[in-house]
Design an enzyme around this catalytic site. Structure first.
Site, PDB file in Angstrom:
ATOM      1  N   CYS A  43       0.821  -1.214   0.000  1.00  0.00           N
ATOM      2  CA  CYS A  43       0.000   0.000   0.000  1.00  0.00           C
ATOM      3  C   CYS A  43       0.852   1.261   0.000  1.00  0.00           C
ATOM      4  O   CYS A  43       0.684   2.146  -0.839  1.00  0.00           O
ATOM      5  CB  CYS A  43      -0.925  -0.024   1.216  1.00  0.00           C
ATOM      6  N   CYS A  48      -1.516   1.706  -3.119  1.00  0.00           N
ATOM      7  CA  CYS A  48      -2.488   2.797  -2.914  1.00  0.00           C
ATOM      8  C   CYS A  48      -1.859   4.182  -2.903  1.00  0.00           C
ATOM      9  O   CYS A  48      -2.331   5.088  -3.606  1.00  0.00           O
ATOM     10  CB  CYS A  48      -3.207   2.602  -1.577  1.00  0.00           C
ATOM     11  N   LYS A  51       0.075   5.291  -6.188  1.00  0.00           N
ATOM     12  CA  LYS A  51      -0.945   5.294  -7.263  1.00  0.00           C
ATOM     13  C   LYS A  51      -1.838   6.520  -7.152  1.00  0.00           C
ATOM     14  O   LYS A  51      -2.126   7.187  -8.146  1.00  0.00           O
ATOM     15  CB  LYS A  51      -1.738   3.994  -7.176  1.00  0.00           C
ATOM     16  N   TYR A 178      -8.728  -3.734 -11.207  1.00  0.00           N
ATOM     17  CA  TYR A 178      -8.420  -2.428 -10.608  1.00  0.00           C
ATOM     18  C   TYR A 178      -7.153  -1.808 -11.210  1.00  0.00           C
ATOM     19  O   TYR A 178      -7.154  -0.661 -11.645  1.00  0.00           O
ATOM     20  CB  TYR A 178      -8.116  -2.609  -9.115  1.00  0.00           C
ATOM     21  N   GLU A 182      -6.808   1.580 -13.618  1.00  0.00           N
ATOM     22  CA  GLU A 182      -6.198   2.750 -12.970  1.00  0.00           C
ATOM     23  C   GLU A 182      -4.976   3.224 -13.750  1.00  0.00           C
ATOM     24  O   GLU A 182      -4.817   4.429 -14.013  1.00  0.00           O
ATOM     25  CB  GLU A 182      -5.817   2.417 -11.525  1.00  0.00           C
ATOM     26  N   HIS A 437     -26.885  21.544  -1.588  1.00  0.00           N
ATOM     27  CA  HIS A 437     -26.976  22.127  -2.923  1.00  0.00           C
ATOM     28  C   HIS A 437     -25.950  23.238  -3.097  1.00  0.00           C
ATOM     29  O   HIS A 437     -25.749  24.008  -2.157  1.00  0.00           O
ATOM     30  CB  HIS A 437     -28.394  22.689  -3.131  1.00  0.00           C
ATOM     31  N   GLU A 442     -25.952  15.339  -3.853  1.00  0.00           N
ATOM     32  CA  GLU A 442     -27.375  15.462  -3.506  1.00  0.00           C
ATOM     33  C   GLU A 442     -28.239  14.538  -4.357  1.00  0.00           C
ATOM     34  O   GLU A 442     -29.366  14.220  -3.978  1.00  0.00           O
ATOM     35  CB  GLU A 442     -27.854  16.912  -3.598  1.00  0.00           C
TER      36      GLU A 442
END
Ligand code: NDP
Length: 453
Positions: A43, A48, A51, A178, A182, A437, A442
């Site tokens: 990681c 992670c 990346k 993945y 990516e 908003h 939303e």
């Protein structure tokens, strides 16, 4: 446990191993830990963290273009320096490695530099010395796996790709998971001519079908070359150029060719042959509900066991494992079904719970609420990028059982929705929630029209 040198000996200082070691030490356990590579594991070093940094870098490219519609004039065209990105990334990771080291030191974990080998159920050997331990935790994670095709030595894997000497102006990745989507997005964003080659008819198998189709269209719009129902037959190198021969007869010339064809448990040279530790057919280590292998003093977690190969999952497993063996044993089992995840392709995917296909199998009748729209930002940016949001509801209970998004910062957004899904909230709860908003988020509380049952 006083007769042993350690109460717990952890093999591997990745996310899961470090968390387990630190937490066990905080319960008073005497912990030893061995690592033969880098602190922080995949990681932090080749996963992670780097990346995500590269993904940020790739996003800037389109921001420069999009800013014109908002009145910005950038003067001369921006240029990109790969070596600056790579070297800044390296410095940041060295900083994180230091933090990991200090965390372990402060927790009084004894760290060994070297590959530890299991000698028997209660002993490990590291750097020529033998130590006894009441429990041994295997936390060596996964390692990239590359298929056996002619020229496979020319493949870069997800460890090597981060530190390329030169920026590849033409880039190709094999795979449809993945890592492939990516990196196809990252190199495309950084300015390379980017190709993704996948053997199936649509990438990201296992994800919601509509999400996969939408992502396909958006990646094509951004200029990624997608080659589906295609494999690589062979790779030849001529000078600095790789000639990639595809099964559809095409031949592509690229400057770097990467394999992102899955990962396998990293169990070479850990002495597994010295103990009885059963493995599943896929090579993962078989464990019971206390993370014990078939030799009960030997434990395993993270990418070595079945389940999602994700850092937060390894961390959660580490916490529960420590609770089972050094704490009160009260921690609830991990709910793997509501683990949210993000894919940092461009645009990002955020997803939690069931896909529409899985929900149809599980429930008698479902309601699907799905919307695609042009985010407000792109009314002036000139970008054609669209976003997609989707809720899947079990009709009988009204519970929202799946939420999916493709769009900017989808991972940031889906994390909050994951809490609602874990809490088993209903569509009526979503509807009663007032939106913020103007945001894209939303949409998740204003979808009223049923798209289909
Ligand atoms: P995945 O298992 O996700 O995908 C592997 C891909 O390679 C699949 O598309 C698969 O095809 C294909 N493949 C497998 N064997 C072959 C072959 N012999 N020839 C051609 N193609 C093949 O693995 P990744 O390497 O992408 O990533 C490993 C894991 O790391 C992920 O599953 C994920 O858990 C984790 N990860 C998480 C990230 C995140 O959270 N954002 C980022 C990166 C990795 P098929 O689908 O047809 O089987």
């Amino acid at each position: 446990m006083a007769d042993y040198d350690f109460d717990l000996f952890v093999i591997g200082a990745g996310s899961g191993g470090v968390r387990a070691g630190r937490m066990a030490a905080s319960h008073g356990a005497r912990v030893g830990m061995a690592e033969d590579r880098y602190l922080g594991g995949t990681c932090v070093n080749v996963g992670c963290v780097p990346k995500k940094l590269y993904s940020y870098a790739a996003h800037f490219h389109e921001c420069f273009t999009e800013s014109a519609g908002f009145g910005w004039q950038l003067g001369q065209a921006p240029t990109f320096s790969w070596s600056t990105l790579r070297d800044n990334k390296k410095a940041e990771i060295e900083r994180l490695n230091g933090i990991y080291r200090r965390l372990l030191e402060n927790a009084n974990v004894t760290l060994f530099n070297g590959r530890a080998r299991i000698v028997d159920a209660q002993h490990v050997e590291v750097a020529g010395k033998r130590y006894s331990a009441a429990k041994i935790l295997l936390a060596t994670g996964g390692w990239p796996w590359i298929p056996d095709i002619p020229g496979k030595e020319h493949f870069l894997d997800s460890n090597a790709i981060f530190d390329l000497e030169r920026f590849p102006k033409r880039f190709l990745v094999l795979g449809g998971g993945y890592i492939a989507v990516e990196f196809a997005s990252i190199f495309n964003g950084l300015g390379a001519d980017s190709h993704l080659v996948y053997r199936g008819s649509l990438f990201l198998r296992g994800f919601d079908r509509e999400v996969r189709e939408f992502t396909h269209d958006e990646m094509l719009k951004k200029g990624v070359n997608l080659h589906f129902e295609t494999t690589i037959e062979r790779i030849e190198k001529q000078g600095e150029v790789y000639h990639v021969h595809l099964s559809n007869g095409e031949q592509l010339e690229v400057d770097a060719v990467m394999a992102a064809t899955g990962r396998r448990p990293n169990l070479d040279n850990v002495g597994l042959e010295n103990v009885s530790v059963e493995q599943e057919i896929n090579g993962k280590i078989r464990i019971d509900d206390r993370y014990q292998t078939t030799t009960p003093s030997i434990l395993a977690l993270g990418d070595l066991i079945d389940g999602p190969e994700l850092t937060p999952v390894a961390l959660a497993e580490a916490m529960r494992l420590v609770d089972c063996h050094f704490g009160k044993g009260e921690a609830a089992p991990i709910d793997y079904e509501t683990v949210a995840t993000a894919v940092f392709c461009h645009p990002n995917i955020g997803t939690v719970g069931l896909s529409e296909e899985m929900a149809r199998k599980r429930f008698e009748r479902i309601r699907v609420y799905s919307t695609t729209f042009r985010p407000m930002k792109h009314t002036l940016s000139g970008s054609e990028e669209r976003s997609m949001m989707k809720l899947i509801v079990d009709d009988a209970s009204d519970r929202v059982v799946g939420a999916h998004m493709v769009g900017e910062d989808a991972g940031e957004l889906i994390q909050g929705i994951a809490i609602a899904i874990r809490a088993q909230l209903t569509k009526a709860d979503f509807d009663a929630t007032i939106g913020i908003h103007p945001t894209s988020a939303e949409e998740f509380v204003t979808m009223r029209e049923i798209t289909r049952h």
